[in-house]
Design an enzyme around this catalytic site. Structure first.
Site, PDB file in Angstrom:
ATOM      1  N   HIS A   3      48.683  43.267  39.387  1.00  0.00           N
ATOM      2  CA  HIS A   3      47.539  42.926  38.630  1.00  0.00           C
ATOM      3  C   HIS A   3      47.892  43.624  37.126  1.00  0.00           C
ATOM      4  O   HIS A   3      47.346  44.910  37.056  1.00  0.00           O
ATOM      5  CB  HIS A   3      46.381  43.398  39.173  1.00  0.00           C
ATOM      6  CG  HIS A   3      45.124  42.374  38.836  1.00  0.00           C
ATOM      7  ND1 HIS A   3      44.021  42.489  39.510  1.00  0.00           N
ATOM      8  CD2 HIS A   3      44.801  41.953  37.452  1.00  0.00           C
ATOM      9  CE1 HIS A   3      43.126  42.035  38.627  1.00  0.00           C
ATOM     10  NE2 HIS A   3      43.717  41.568  37.596  1.00  0.00           N
ATOM     11  N   GLU A  26      45.965  32.367  46.555  1.00  0.00           N
ATOM     12  CA  GLU A  26      46.090  31.660  47.747  1.00  0.00           C
ATOM     13  C   GLU A  26      45.703  30.312  47.725  1.00  0.00           C
ATOM     14  O   GLU A  26      46.156  29.291  48.466  1.00  0.00           O
ATOM     15  CB  GLU A  26      45.374  32.495  48.848  1.00  0.00           C
ATOM     16  CG  GLU A  26      45.934  33.898  49.257  1.00  0.00           C
ATOM     17  CD  GLU A  26      46.862  33.573  50.766  1.00  0.00           C
ATOM     18  OE1 GLU A  26      46.862  32.595  50.959  1.00  0.00           O
ATOM     19  OE2 GLU A  26      47.398  34.643  50.928  1.00  0.00           O
ATOM     20  N   THR A  81      41.008  42.677  41.924  1.00  0.00           N
ATOM     21  CA  THR A  81      42.371  42.437  42.429  1.00  0.00           C
ATOM     22  C   THR A  81      42.368  41.309  43.775  1.00  0.00           C
ATOM     23  O   THR A  81      42.939  40.501  43.869  1.00  0.00           O
ATOM     24  CB  THR A  81      43.325  43.486  42.643  1.00  0.00           C
ATOM     25  OG1 THR A  81      43.438  44.061  41.426  1.00  0.00           O
ATOM     26  CG2 THR A  81      44.669  43.106  43.248  1.00  0.00           C
TER      27      THR A  81
END
Length: 95
Positions: free
Chosen positions: A71, A45, A37
């Site tokens: 996730h 990002e 994750t």
């Protein structure tokens, strides 16, 4: 301050094949050999930066300030993951 070209609809996209070095097991964030994750968040990002940062003036960069992530499915080693980021709103300096 506004920046020309930084507007809703901008997209950034990355593709990556999951290697052992990107797994939960390797990062000790879990025991499975699937995309970790934290690595998924890093890809998110990076996709966001790819969408916006090239349009900013010299010396300006984006900075993440909030995150709400789920996730939902594992991505095993050897599988490709694709991450797409889309700019949905611009409010002055807030993107």
């Amino acid at each position: 301050m506004t920046f020309d070209g930084v507007q809703p609809g901008l997209k950034g996209q990355l593709r990556l094949t999951v290697g052992e070095d990107l797994t939960a097991k390797h990062l000790v964030s879990g025991a499975a050999s699937v995309l970790a994750t934290p690595q998924m968040v890093l890809l998110m990002e990076r996709a966001s930066v790819a969408a916006v940062d090239p349009l900013l003036p010299e010396g300006y960069r984006t900075v993440g300030v909030a995150l709400d992530v789920r996730h939902l499915a594992p991505t095993p080693v050897g599988f490709e993951v694709r991450v797409t980021s889309e700019l949905v709103d611009v409010d002055g300096r807030r993107l």
